[in-house]
Design an enzyme around this catalytic site. Structure first.
Site, short mmCIF file in Angstrom:
data_model
loop_
_atom_site.label_atom_id
_atom_site.label_comp_id
_atom_site.label_asym_id
_atom_site.label_seq_id
_atom_site.Cartn_x
_atom_site.Cartn_y
_atom_site.Cartn_z
N CYS A 2 0.84 -1.19 0.00
CA CYS A 2 0.00 0.00 0.00
C CYS A 2 0.89 1.25 0.00
CB CYS A 2 -0.88 0.01 1.24
SG CYS A 2 -1.84 -1.50 1.43
N ARG A 27 1.64 1.48 -6.05
CA ARG A 27 1.81 0.53 -4.95
C ARG A 27 0.53 -0.23 -4.64
NH1 ARG A 27 6.47 1.80 -1.80
NH2 ARG A 27 5.59 0.62 -0.08
N TRP A 75 -3.60 -1.98 -1.48
CA TRP A 75 -3.52 -3.28 -2.17
C TRP A 75 -4.04 -4.26 -1.16
CZ3 TRP A 75 -1.00 -8.08 -1.80
CH2 TRP A 75 -0.96 -8.82 -2.98
N ASN A 101 0.15 -0.20 6.27
CA ASN A 101 0.68 -1.06 5.20
C ASN A 101 1.26 -2.29 5.87
OD1 ASN A 101 1.82 -2.10 2.90
ND2 ASN A 101 3.55 -0.68 2.87
N GLY A 102 0.85 -3.48 5.45
CA GLY A 102 1.40 -4.70 6.04
C GLY A 102 0.30 -5.64 6.47
N GLU A 487 12.11 -12.77 -19.38
CA GLU A 487 11.70 -11.40 -19.04
C GLU A 487 10.71 -10.87 -20.09
OE1 GLU A 487 11.55 -9.46 -16.73
OE2 GLU A 487 11.45 -7.44 -17.52
N LYS A 491 6.92 -9.61 -19.19
CA LYS A 491 6.40 -8.27 -19.52
C LYS A 491 5.04 -8.40 -20.21
CE LYS A 491 8.12 -6.13 -17.47
NZ LYS A 491 9.17 -6.56 -16.61
N GLU A 494 2.28 -9.62 -17.66
CA GLU A 494 1.90 -8.65 -16.64
C GLU A 494 0.96 -7.58 -17.13
OE1 GLU A 494 5.99 -7.08 -15.46
OE2 GLU A 494 5.00 -7.39 -13.55
N HIS A 510 11.93 -30.98 -25.63
CA HIS A 510 11.62 -31.83 -24.48
C HIS A 510 10.20 -31.59 -23.96
CE1 HIS A 510 15.71 -33.24 -24.42
NE2 HIS A 510 16.13 -31.98 -24.47
N LYS A 609 3.56 -2.52 -7.22
CA LYS A 609 4.97 -2.30 -7.55
C LYS A 609 5.90 -2.90 -6.51
CE LYS A 609 8.25 -0.30 -9.98
NZ LYS A 609 8.60 -0.98 -11.23
C1 AGP Z 1 8.37 -6.60 -12.72
O1 AGP Z 1 7.83 -6.17 -13.90
C2 AGP Z 1 7.45 -7.03 -11.70
N1 AGP Z 1 6.40 -6.13 -11.47
C3 AGP Z 1 7.98 -7.78 -10.51
O2 AGP Z 1 8.28 -9.04 -11.00
C4 AGP Z 1 9.21 -7.22 -9.76
O3 AGP Z 1 10.33 -7.27 -10.57
C5 AGP Z 1 9.41 -8.04 -8.48
O4 AGP Z 1 8.28 -7.91 -7.67
C6 AGP Z 1 10.66 -7.66 -7.73
O5 AGP Z 1 10.62 -6.35 -7.28
P1 AGP Z 1 11.91 -5.61 -6.72
O6 AGP Z 1 12.91 -5.56 -7.81
O7 AGP Z 1 11.42 -4.27 -6.30
O8 AGP Z 1 12.41 -6.43 -5.57
#
Ligand code: AGP
Length: 614
Positions: A2, A27, A75, A101-102, A487, A491, A494, A510, A609
């Site tokens: 959050c 966030r 969140w 937050n938490g 990666e 992308k 996500e 395989h 994030k």
């Molecule tokens: C990346 O596009 C993601 N949103 C996510 O995988 C992110 O990289 C991951 O949560 C790690 O975050 P950090 O680098 O802030 O630790």
């Protein structure tokens, strides 16, 4: 996860808080709310489910005023993301208000105790127990600060809170317990700010203090005090933040993700600046605290991270093993604790994290440190917990990354690992001076190469226009480009919600080859390196099964156009730097696909994030 913002001072708190929340919406965006202490001496709250824009509309029809306030973007963890569960939460008798937050791990037990004492709850959240407890303590005769401390001591789990009480008007109390995300205090002139992340308050002040685990702070417009949970004052460590507020805004771009992709040449330059001595062919990483003795003693490296940062580590392994000759294992931070890694004093653990506050990465780091490893980190968020607990670190210099999908932090962390590999190999004597000079020289062209890829954005957009309706994608790569395939797939998943798999191309036969038909396009990273021929054969295998192939290839490779259906050309880059260049078209392709599908690029569903829960 959050986002939290607080303000106390002569200005109107709600406007400042709303502005700050806009910078933190990445966030969490399940709900948002603001509480302010109004002239009549009571707390007023505006909150709504959904995105911050809903709150903004609410504030237009029902304005809020006050010189002290707190705000939140959520969140959801406990309780549905509806208005009833949106923060801030008010105590039963309206004397205390909180944002949080938490996760309060023992909230059920605390809630039962409070209910038995006659407290009625207005939400399903774990947060509400905190505010009810503070009020109960105040009503039993404790002074506000003591009531807050008493309450905090009873909470289990990782939590960050900001609390206001009618008994201490125009004052804020905040605390950090564990790794639930940080709290940055912003020191102004006759006004004080706080936020879970720097960009929220950077336009007001650059002077900041970061709360450590189990520290709390008391803020008035003209004073601040940091203390432990027993009330002992702790001398403040004030940092001056170098990020400029402009770089945390979207500017001419439609989305933060787009802006951040285009910032990559600049973030690479910033990463090299001051660290690469092109004249003498050397790399300097002062914050890493490397010595020849340490570099030579380390005989095993674990890289630990999550998500995109994990894929960065997978590519970094190639750099470190190839140059520094340190056996390197890359582990998901979320798994690190559960498989009993073999660590001793000659082991180094490198955590890679953009936010510096990912709970899993912090837990893995803390465990590694407790078991005697040398803890290193590559971190973007200045002053974050990950940076603070490490024996040595590399500040990424990507600048604020707001888009939930990480882009510039990925490429920047790759550059950092390359620098680390160079520095370690220099100290360990595993490469010649000549080779080191060559590696350093190679870096000089990197920003320009990245810029040249960006110049072809219109082509990636055109490709996205052709493929945005597809349901599945397969990404293939080999060697150091295998992590880039993963990666690239992440992308796409996500932000466009298209199913995508990233695979080492040689593994296709395989199993995954069974998936290939005319509905399953394959993106194959086939730039010119020692695995090129093998990638071509993989492309042929995919084509033979009816697959449509998009190849990422090296400029000038005309032959590949006979093998693949579409070719994305990228400039030739030295082998260990190629992943940094090859990922950029994949970022832009995902971006344009998501835009065409009408997806919310910067705030994809279900994601946040900073992942500050386990
Ligand atoms: C990346 O596009 C993601 N949103 C996510 O995988 C992110 O990289 C991951 O949560 C790690 O975050 P950090 O680098 O802030 O630790």
């Amino acid at each position: 996860m959050c986002g939290i913002v607080g303000y106390v001072g002569p200005r109107q708190a709600p406007a400042i808080i709303l502005q700050g929340l806009k910078r933190l919406e990445y966030r969490g965006y399940d709900s948002a709310g603001i509480a302010a202490l109004e002239e009549n001496g009571r707390f007023a709250i505006r909150r709504d489910a959904g995105k911050l824009s809903n709150l903004e509309t609410l504030l237009q029809s029902s304005p809020l005023e006050g010189h002290a306030g707190i705000g939140h973007t959520r969140w959801a963890t406990h309780g549905k993301p509806n208005q009833r569960n949106a923060h801030p939460h008010l105590s039963m008798n309206g004397r205390v208000v909180i944002v949080h937050n938490g996760i309060v791990e023992n909230f059920l037990e605390l809630r039962e105790e409070l209910e038995a004492e006659g407290v009625t709850f207005a939400s399903d959240t774990d947060t509400e127990v905190i505010v009810q407890m503070v009020e109960r303590y105040i009503e039993s005769g404790l002074e506000m600060e003591t009531a807050v401390r008493q309450t905090l001591k009873q909470l289990r789990g990782a939590n960050a809170v900001v609390i206001m009480g009618l008994d201490r008007p125009n004052e804020l109390f905040c605390a950090r317990l564990g790794n639930a995300g940080g709290i940055a205090l912003g020191l102004g002139d006759n006004e004080m700010f706080l936020a879970s992340d720097i960009p929220a308050i950077l336009e007001h002040t650059r002077r900041m203090i970061f709360l450590e685990n189990r520290q709390m702070a008391h803020l008035t417009p003209t004073s601040y005090r940091i203390m432990d949970l027993d009330g002992q004052t702790i001398p403040p460590d004030i940092h001056t933040i170098a990020w400029d507020p402009v770089s945390a805004a979207k500017g001419e771009f439609k989305h933060f993700m787009q802006k951040e992709i285009f910032e990559q040449p600049r973030s690479i330059v910033d990463t090299l600046r001051g660290r690469v001595d092109f004249e003498n062919g050397r790399v300097h990483l002062p914050e890493m605290n490397l010595t020849p003795e340490l570099a030579q003693r380390i005989n095993k490296l674990y890289i630990t991270a999550c998500g995109t940062s994990f894929y960065s580590g997978l590519a970094g392994k190639f750099m470190i093993e190839n140059l520094a000759r340190i056996p390197t294992e890359v582990t998901y931070a979320s798994e690190f604790r559960y498989y009993d890694p073999i660590i001793d004093e000659d082991t180094a653990v490198l955590a890679i994290t953009q936010s510096g506050e990912t709970a899993d990465t912090l837990a893995a780091s803390e465990q590694a440190k407790a078991e005697g490893a040398t803890l290193w980190s590559i971190v973007n968020a200045f002053g974050s917990q990950s940076m603070r607990i490490s024996h040595g670190y590399i500040p990424m210099q990507a600048g604020p990354e707001i888009g939930v999908a990480s882009t510039k932090a990925f490429t920047t962390s790759l550059v950092d690992q390359y620098l680390l590999a160079c520095a370690l190999s220099d100290l360990r004597g595993t490469i010649s001076r000549r080779k080191l000079r060559q590696l350093v020289d190679d870096l000089a062209q990197l920003p320009d190469l990245a810029g040249r890829v960006l110049d072809h954005d219109a082509e990636y957009e055109e490709l996205a226009n052709q493929f945005f309706k597809v349901h599945n994608f397969l990404y293939l790569g080999r060697g150091i480009n295998y992590p880039i395939a993963r990666e690239g797939a992440l992308k796409l998943k996500e932000i466009s919600y298209i199913h995508a798999e990233g695979y080492p191309a040689g593994e296709m036969k395989h199993g995954p080859i069974a998936l290939i038909d005319e509905t399953m396009p394959v993106i194959a990273i086939a730039t010119k390196d020692h695995l090129y021929e093998k990638m071509i054969s993989q492309i042929q295998q995919a084509k033979a099964r009816g697959g449509t192939v998009i190849a990422v290839a090296t400029e000038g490779d005309a032959a590949i156009a006979n093998e693949a259906d579409h070719v994305i050309y990228v400039p030739e880059a030295p082998p260990l730097l190629a992943p940094i260049i090859n990922v950029i078209p994949l970022q832009l392709f995902s971006y344009h696909v998501a835009v065409r599908r009408g997806a919310d690029v910067d705030q994809p569903r279900n994601l946040a994030k900073s992942v500050t829960v386990e």
